[in-house]
Design a protein around this motif. Structure first.
Motif, mmCIF file in Angstrom:
data_model
loop_
_atom_site.group_PDB
_atom_site.id
_atom_site.type_symbol
_atom_site.label_atom_id
_atom_site.label_comp_id
_atom_site.label_asym_id
_atom_site.label_seq_id
_atom_site.Cartn_x
_atom_site.Cartn_y
_atom_site.Cartn_z
ATOM 1 N N ASN A 81 15.565 10.187 12.978
ATOM 2 C CA ASN A 81 16.722 9.390 13.389
ATOM 3 C C ASN A 81 18.036 9.836 12.759
ATOM 4 O O ASN A 81 18.808 9.016 12.260
ATOM 5 N N THR A 82 18.264 11.142 12.750
ATOM 6 C CA THR A 82 19.527 11.673 12.237
ATOM 7 C C THR A 82 20.256 12.394 13.361
ATOM 8 O O THR A 82 19.662 12.768 14.370
ATOM 9 N N LYS A 83 21.532 12.569 13.169
ATOM 10 C CA LYS A 83 22.360 13.339 14.087
ATOM 11 C C LYS A 83 23.113 14.373 13.267
ATOM 12 O O LYS A 83 23.303 14.200 12.066
ATOM 13 N N VAL A 84 23.544 15.431 13.929
ATOM 14 C CA VAL A 84 24.345 16.463 13.288
ATOM 15 C C VAL A 84 25.662 16.531 14.038
ATOM 16 O O VAL A 84 25.690 16.625 15.270
ATOM 17 N N ASP A 85 26.741 16.463 13.308
ATOM 18 C CA ASP A 85 28.066 16.503 13.904
ATOM 19 C C ASP A 85 28.343 17.881 14.509
ATOM 20 O O ASP A 85 28.034 18.907 13.900
ATOM 21 N N ARG A 86 28.922 17.891 15.685
ATOM 22 C CA ARG A 86 29.240 19.151 16.367
ATOM 23 C C ARG A 86 30.121 20.067 15.502
ATOM 24 O O ARG A 86 29.971 21.288 15.527
ATOM 25 N N MET A 145 28.828 26.593 11.439
ATOM 26 C CA MET A 145 27.697 27.519 11.316
ATOM 27 C C MET A 145 27.877 28.722 12.230
ATOM 28 O O MET A 145 27.654 29.868 11.824
ATOM 29 N N ILE A 146 28.283 28.480 13.466
ATOM 30 C CA ILE A 146 28.468 29.581 14.422
ATOM 31 C C ILE A 146 29.648 30.449 13.997
ATOM 32 O O ILE A 146 29.595 31.681 14.122
ATOM 33 N N ALA A 147 30.698 29.852 13.457
ATOM 34 C CA ALA A 147 31.833 30.632 12.959
ATOM 35 C C ALA A 147 31.388 31.553 11.822
ATOM 36 O O ALA A 147 31.836 32.706 11.735
ATOM 37 N N ALA A 148 30.502 31.072 10.968
ATOM 38 C CA ALA A 148 29.967 31.921 9.885
ATOM 39 C C ALA A 148 29.137 33.055 10.468
ATOM 40 O O ALA A 148 29.205 34.197 9.990
ATOM 41 N N ASN A 173 11.508 16.283 14.424
ATOM 42 C CA ASN A 173 12.640 15.371 14.230
ATOM 43 C C ASN A 173 13.992 16.073 14.165
ATOM 44 O O ASN A 173 15.008 15.417 13.904
ATOM 45 N N ALA A 174 14.018 17.369 14.385
ATOM 46 C CA ALA A 174 15.291 18.099 14.360
ATOM 47 C C ALA A 174 16.151 17.632 15.533
ATOM 48 O O ALA A 174 15.721 17.694 16.685
ATOM 49 N N PRO A 175 17.378 17.169 15.263
ATOM 50 C CA PRO A 175 18.212 16.642 16.341
ATOM 51 C C PRO A 175 18.967 17.707 17.150
ATOM 52 O O PRO A 175 19.533 17.400 18.195
ATOM 53 N N VAL A 176 18.974 18.944 16.660
ATOM 54 C CA VAL A 176 19.706 20.012 17.340
ATOM 55 C C VAL A 176 18.806 21.233 17.457
ATOM 56 O O VAL A 176 18.069 21.574 16.529
ATOM 57 N N LEU A 177 18.893 21.893 18.598
ATOM 58 C CA LEU A 177 18.241 23.187 18.791
ATOM 59 C C LEU A 177 19.317 24.183 19.210
ATOM 60 O O LEU A 177 20.175 23.861 20.040
ATOM 61 N N ILE A 178 19.271 25.363 18.615
ATOM 62 C CA ILE A 178 20.187 26.434 19.007
ATOM 63 C C ILE A 178 19.345 27.583 19.514
ATOM 64 O O ILE A 178 18.519 28.126 18.774
ATOM 65 N N LEU A 212 16.446 27.893 17.035
ATOM 66 C CA LEU A 212 16.639 27.383 15.682
ATOM 67 C C LEU A 212 16.678 25.867 15.727
ATOM 68 O O LEU A 212 17.493 25.286 16.464
ATOM 69 N N ALA A 213 15.793 25.247 14.970
ATOM 70 C CA ALA A 213 15.850 23.803 14.788
ATOM 71 C C ALA A 213 16.838 23.533 13.662
ATOM 72 O O ALA A 213 16.827 24.231 12.643
ATOM 73 N N VAL A 214 17.691 22.540 13.843
ATOM 74 C CA VAL A 214 18.710 22.210 12.845
ATOM 75 C C VAL A 214 18.665 20.715 12.577
ATOM 76 O O VAL A 214 18.602 19.907 13.515
ATOM 77 N N GLY A 215 18.690 20.368 11.304
ATOM 78 C CA GLY A 215 18.694 18.962 10.920
ATOM 79 C C GLY A 215 18.722 18.834 9.411
ATOM 80 O O GLY A 215 19.131 19.756 8.703
ATOM 81 N N TYR A 216 18.259 17.688 8.932
ATOM 82 C CA TYR A 216 18.232 17.399 7.497
ATOM 83 C C TYR A 216 16.781 17.377 7.027
ATOM 84 O O TYR A 216 15.935 16.732 7.639
#
Length: 179
Positions: free
Chosen positions: A19-24, A30-33, A75-80, A155-159
């Motif tokens: 139940n987490t979200k990642v801010d855009r 991350m993509i800029a890096a 539970n990863a809220p973002v996939l890249i 890539l799974a991204v989360g906390y």
């Protein structure tokens, strides 16, 4: 954060907080890096398909990841989805490869970009899991990834929900050779 500490703290996380979200804005950092990584003749062929909609994230996990990756990214809220433009890195203007690696240079460049991305994620308090076993064609169709691009990883991204130990690493004399 000091690079040595950051590098040692980064882990492939297989248990993300629920139940987490990642801010855009964090994903964009991350993509800029990633974009700052070196690339063949500065061609920057890496591409990032960011999936943040809970419905689309769930669909990708269910349809395009094998069960073990589905479980690890549960539970990863973002996939890249990462990809790279084919026949650019390592190729001459006429389309012939510069050396025997051909599109291997596209993978090489994307790998350096991905390393920057995952290290920046960790610096921002996020965690990642790089998954290379996926249904590339299904992802291509779902996300409208052009045939001119090679789908590389998800890539799974989360906390992180766990604090994993550092895995044992090979001794330097097993991987380095001096002449």
């Amino acid at each position: 954060m000091e690079f040595g500490i950051l590098n040692k703290e980064r882990r492939s996380i297989r248990s993300f907080k629920e139940n987490t979200k990642v801010d855009r804005a964090l994903i964009e950092e991350m993509i800029a890096a990633a974009q700052l990584a070196p690339s063949w003749k500065n061609t920057e062929t890496g591409r990032y398909y960011v999936v943040m909609s809970p419905e689309k994230v769930a669909e990708i996990k269910e349809k395009y990841l094998p069960p073990f990756n589905r479980k690890s990214s549960a539970n990863a809220p973002v996939l890249i989805v990462t990809a790279f433009e084919k026949q650019v890195s390592g190729f001459r203007i006429d389309g012939t490869p510069e050396n025997e690696l051909g599109d291997g240079w596209g993978c090489y460049d994307l790998g350096m970009q991905t390393q920057n991305l995952v290290l920046r994620a960790r610096e921002l308090g996020l965690d990642t899991l790089i998954m290379g076993i996926r249904d590339a064609q299904g992802l291509r169709e779902m996300l409208a990834i052009p045939e001119s691009q090679e789908v590389a990883a998800v890539l799974a991204v989360g906390y992180r929900a766990v604090e994993p130990d550092m895995p044992v690493r090979k001794a330097l004399n097993e991987i380095s050779f001096y002449f």
